[in-house]
Design an enzyme around this catalytic site. Structure first.
Site, PDB file in Angstrom:
ATOM      1  CG  HIS A  57     -40.761 -38.942 -31.713  1.00 11.28           C
ATOM      2  ND1 HIS A  57     -39.518 -38.613 -32.192  1.00 11.28           N
ATOM      3  CD2 HIS A  57     -41.007 -38.074 -30.699  1.00 11.28           C
ATOM      4  CE1 HIS A  57     -39.036 -37.582 -31.509  1.00 11.28           C
ATOM      5  NE2 HIS A  57     -39.935 -37.243 -30.589  1.00 11.28           N
ATOM      6  CG  HIS A  59     -39.876 -37.713 -25.298  1.00 10.31           C
ATOM      7  ND1 HIS A  59     -38.508 -37.468 -25.269  1.00 10.31           N
ATOM      8  CD2 HIS A  59     -40.311 -37.268 -26.501  1.00 10.31           C
ATOM      9  CE1 HIS A  59     -38.153 -36.889 -26.400  1.00 10.31           C
ATOM     10  NE2 HIS A  59     -39.233 -36.759 -27.171  1.00 10.31           N
ATOM     11  CD  GLN A 152     -35.114 -32.599 -24.049  1.00 12.54           C
ATOM     12  OE1 GLN A 152     -36.020 -33.411 -23.923  1.00 12.54           O
ATOM     13  NE2 GLN A 152     -35.093 -31.709 -25.025  1.00 12.54           N
ATOM     14  CG  HIS A 210     -35.911 -34.821 -30.833  1.00 14.07           C
ATOM     15  ND1 HIS A 210     -35.623 -36.118 -30.492  1.00 14.07           N
ATOM     16  CD2 HIS A 210     -37.013 -34.457 -30.115  1.00 14.07           C
ATOM     17  CE1 HIS A 210     -36.508 -36.536 -29.603  1.00 14.07           C
ATOM     18  NE2 HIS A 210     -37.369 -35.549 -29.358  1.00 14.07           N
ATOM     19  CD  GLU A 213     -39.740 -30.481 -31.252  1.00 16.86           C
ATOM     20  OE1 GLU A 213     -40.850 -30.580 -30.704  1.00 16.86           O
ATOM     21  OE2 GLU A 213     -38.707 -31.003 -30.797  1.00 16.86           O
ATOM     22  CG  ASP A 309     -43.254 -35.732 -29.121  1.00 14.83           C
ATOM     23  OD1 ASP A 309     -42.332 -36.233 -28.467  1.00 14.83           O
ATOM     24  OD2 ASP A 309     -43.199 -34.589 -29.580  1.00 14.83           O
ATOM     25  CD1 TRP A 315     -41.700 -29.957 -24.385  1.00 15.44           C
ATOM     26  CD2 TRP A 315     -41.552 -31.840 -23.195  1.00 15.44           C
ATOM     27  NE1 TRP A 315     -40.415 -30.051 -23.930  1.00 15.44           N
ATOM     28  CE2 TRP A 315     -40.287 -31.204 -23.198  1.00 15.44           C
ATOM     29  CE3 TRP A 315     -41.688 -33.055 -22.502  1.00 15.44           C
ATOM     30  CZ2 TRP A 315     -39.182 -31.715 -22.536  1.00 15.44           C
ATOM     31  CZ3 TRP A 315     -40.580 -33.571 -21.841  1.00 15.44           C
ATOM     32  CH2 TRP A 315     -39.349 -32.910 -21.857  1.00 15.44           C
TER      33      TRP A 315
END
Length: 427
Positions: A57, A59, A152, A210, A213, A309, A315
């Protein structure tokens, strides 16, 4: 004749002092005192040889973009999404490729040779998709890069996302993604799970959503995901990422939910670094830490993984591609401190995510790909404890990264002139 022979190696399954013979990019033999000449020999010196680390996982389209166009001051998930939305129009094809390649270089140095990355498709240009498909082509000789078509801003919520996701899959993206808890209503979220799983079933693809979350215990899209997996016969092809709402659910409901997930053979990926940083932000005290129920899932035989992640993006402002750091954080937050549980944490960054990604020929076994990492540690538990130095990273039987042993010089009266942390403690 072997191309490479590794001698005196310890393996994650507990075997010690074994030799590994490599020929034509594959593991040809594993045994003690392996006979036969080799073009090159590496003495593991009773250190751990592991299969490469796997991150299921990530990005990569956003990685290393920290501070562009601004920093996330609140630490909230939604502010991160807002900043990413501000950055997307400013992205260029070359910049995304360069940042991704820089991260892949870092990943290789850390023994991370397989990554599943979500790529945002809520962009009419599909710039990130084009860029990461090019990155996938360039890194193919040394990293297994798997792309997830990720809406997203919501599959139903973002205008055009339905068409854009189909276009991304037509371009060669590997996995169907989604974010049901970000849709406008719970009903829309459930409908998106159904639609996305149907797309995967029709195309013969994997699914990675996802999912939940959030700190909201009523966000229960994982239940729908397990149900749709059963209905469509997607067993073993579906992964639920994050699942953080489960830390806030009541135990009775979870006691019903976990058997459903196990029966559907849905896997789970927790992201310890980001989950504990983002979740619980609305709490005073006691403050929830956000990671899903990994120990309980493992007891049900659910395949689990820890993901990184984010690294230096809207983030998460930290990170360096070190999956041992991820495992260490997961171990502490989930209180997985027994010897067996600590080994499970090591499996959550190796064999667990490899199974989720359906990696072919993965693992230290005869006939498998000669992809492995020599760590400055004697076993998986010590590797996590020390965040062990990657002494050699091997891909297809060739060393593609290396580092010297970590050792500090001392200048103390009557004490040794140097110290190696892996030599301190019970031996």
């Amino acid at each position: 004749m072997f191309d490479l022979k590794i001698t005196n190696a310890n393996l994650p399954d507990g075997r010690t002092g074994v030799d590994i013979g490599i020929r034509d990019g594959r593991i040809a033999a594993i045994e003690a005192d392996l006979a036969g000449e080799a073009g090159a020999v590496i003495d593991a010196a009773n250190q751990l040889i592991s299969p490469p680390f796997v991150d299921t996982h990530f990005h990569m389209d956003a990685t290393l973009s920290l501070g562009q166009p601004r920093y996330n001051e609140s630490g909230l998930l939604l502010e991160g999404i807002q900043i990413w939305g501000e950055l997307k129009p400013l992205l260029t094809h070359d910049a995304v490729i360069q940042r991704a390649l820089d991260y892949c270089d870092l990943a290789v140095s850390q023994g991370l040779l397989a990554i599943r990355t979500h790529v945002d498709i809520c962009d009419q240009r599909l710039l990130g998709v084009e860029a990461l498909l090019e990155v996938k082509r360039q890194v193919a000789p040394y990293i297994d890069l798997q792309l997830v078509a990720f809406p997203q801003d919501g599959y139903f919520r973002y205008p055009g996302a339905i068409e854009l996701l189909d276009r991304a899959l037509d371009m060669g993206v590997d996995v169907v993604g989604g974010i049901p808890h970000f849709e406008r209503t719970m009903a829309d979220g459930a409908a998106s799970v159904k639609a996305l799983c149907e797309i995967a079933a029709e195309r013969g693809l994997l699914v990675d959503l996802h999912c939940d979350e959030t700190d909201d215990p009523l966000s229960r899209h994982i239940e729908t995901l397990a149900s749709e997996t059963q209905r469509l016969g997607l067993h073993g092809r579906v992964n639920g990422s994050h699942l953080t709402s489960m830390h806030s659910m009541d135990n009775y409901y979870v006691s019903k939910l976990l058997p459903l997930i196990a029966e559907a053979e849905v896997s789970a990926t927790a992201n310890p670094l980001i989950n504990i940083g983002i979740q619980g932000r609305h709490d005073t005290y006691p403050k929830r830490r956000g990671m899903t129920r990994i120990p309980e899932m493992l007891k049900y035989g659910i395949t689990c993984a820890f993901g990184h992640d984010c690294v230096m993006d809207p983030w998460y402002s930290l990170g360096m591609g070190d999956m041992l750091e991820v495992a260490s954080m997961g171990l502490h937050v989930a209180q997985m401190t027994s010897r067996d549980a600590m080994r499970q944490c090591f499996e959550a960054i190796t064999t667990g995510p490899a199974k989720i990604m359906h990696l072919d020929g993965y693992g230290i076994a005869v006939g498998n790909k000669a992809d492995m990492v020599l760590l400055q540690a004697k076993d998986p538990i010590e590797a996590i404890r020390l965040k062990a130095t990657r002494l050699a990273v091997i891909k297809s039987g060739k060393v593609i990264a290396s580092a010297p042993r970590r050792e500090s010089a001392l200048a103390l009266p009557g004490r040794p002139s140097s110290i190696d942390a892996s030599r301190v403690g019970p031996q």
